[in-house]
Design a protein around this motif. Sequence first.
Motif, mmCIF file in Angstrom:
data_model
loop_
_atom_site.group_PDB
_atom_site.id
_atom_site.type_symbol
_atom_site.label_atom_id
_atom_site.label_comp_id
_atom_site.label_asym_id
_atom_site.label_seq_id
_atom_site.Cartn_x
_atom_site.Cartn_y
_atom_site.Cartn_z
ATOM 1 N N TRP A 244 83.899 32.117 -62.618
ATOM 2 C CA TRP A 244 84.562 30.498 -63.058
ATOM 3 C C TRP A 244 84.285 30.102 -63.248
ATOM 4 O O TRP A 244 84.639 29.203 -64.777
ATOM 5 N N ARG A 245 83.681 29.091 -62.014
ATOM 6 C CA ARG A 245 84.061 27.253 -61.900
ATOM 7 C C ARG A 245 82.297 27.645 -62.646
ATOM 8 O O ARG A 245 82.125 26.598 -63.741
ATOM 9 N N ARG B 71 85.734 26.698 -65.800
ATOM 10 C CA ARG B 71 87.516 26.634 -65.646
ATOM 11 C C ARG B 71 87.519 25.624 -64.625
ATOM 12 O O ARG B 71 87.075 25.878 -63.323
ATOM 13 N N THR B 72 88.291 24.887 -64.367
ATOM 14 C CA THR B 72 88.947 24.270 -63.965
ATOM 15 C C THR B 72 90.554 23.888 -63.143
ATOM 16 O O THR B 72 90.673 23.659 -62.174
ATOM 17 N N MET B 73 90.995 25.142 -63.465
ATOM 18 C CA MET B 73 92.342 25.910 -62.365
ATOM 19 C C MET B 73 92.346 25.128 -61.520
ATOM 20 O O MET B 73 91.068 26.085 -60.896
ATOM 21 N N LEU C 173 90.601 38.075 -67.218
ATOM 22 C CA LEU C 173 92.446 37.490 -66.969
ATOM 23 C C LEU C 173 92.131 35.914 -66.776
ATOM 24 O O LEU C 173 91.980 34.419 -67.698
ATOM 25 N N GLY C 174 91.470 34.966 -65.530
ATOM 26 C CA GLY C 174 91.089 33.822 -65.502
ATOM 27 C C GLY C 174 90.260 33.039 -66.265
ATOM 28 O O GLY C 174 90.112 32.233 -66.846
ATOM 29 N N ALA C 175 89.472 34.523 -66.958
ATOM 30 C CA ALA C 175 88.265 33.217 -67.782
ATOM 31 C C ALA C 175 88.638 32.855 -69.260
ATOM 32 O O ALA C 175 88.202 33.023 -70.339
#
Length: 221
Positions: free
Chosen positions: A66-67, A71-73, A39-41
């Motif tokens: 993610w990083r 992904r920067t959230m 989901l995060g990706a």
Amino acid sequence: MRVLLVEDDVMLSDEIARALRAEHFAVDVAGNGEDGGHLGATELYDVVVLDLGLPKRDGASVLRDWRAEGRTMPVLILTARDGWSEKVEGFKAGADDYLTKPFRIEELVMRLRALVRRAAGHAASRIACGPLTFDSQTGVFELDGLPLKLTAFEWRVLSCLALRPGTVVARAELLERVYEGDADVDSNSLEVIIGRLRRKIGAAMIETVRGRGYELTGRRL
């Protein structure tokens, strides 16, 4: 604002999700690291609550991926009471903040709001756009100094615009930040919400930029 909650403790997850929805957040929930990582990706989130001790994949490895993918959230990690090493591992993986279990839900809400505000580039919690002000720490909107009564969907749309005043926010992005992942969304639902907001704060306050999206202008007329 849309939150991803990745937590395998069902009771705690339900408690957090209820509290966040009561504060008008849209919440997607994952019960393991594999689902949360996916989901995060692939989805757009304003902030993530990530437990480190997860089944299938641990939270630190999910966050590192993610990083690495760009992904920067902002991500707030949840750790055990004596988990100093977990905190260090989480920050090395790219976490922005942490809470130690057990914690007060009210503190979690305040920390998430602060993370979202800072990610949008605001140092102060109070954001002004013409006669409209948004206290990002309490979640309260005021028009000419008087509190605005907003539905959850109205609040989500207006908060997205208020965090970027004078900037065009794409329609697709607003839709992603307003609705939870399993929501059945009508094609004109965003326009209906924008229309209701214009009646409450003034038609000229939200400008439609054809082919691009919407902008909070700060103009009354």
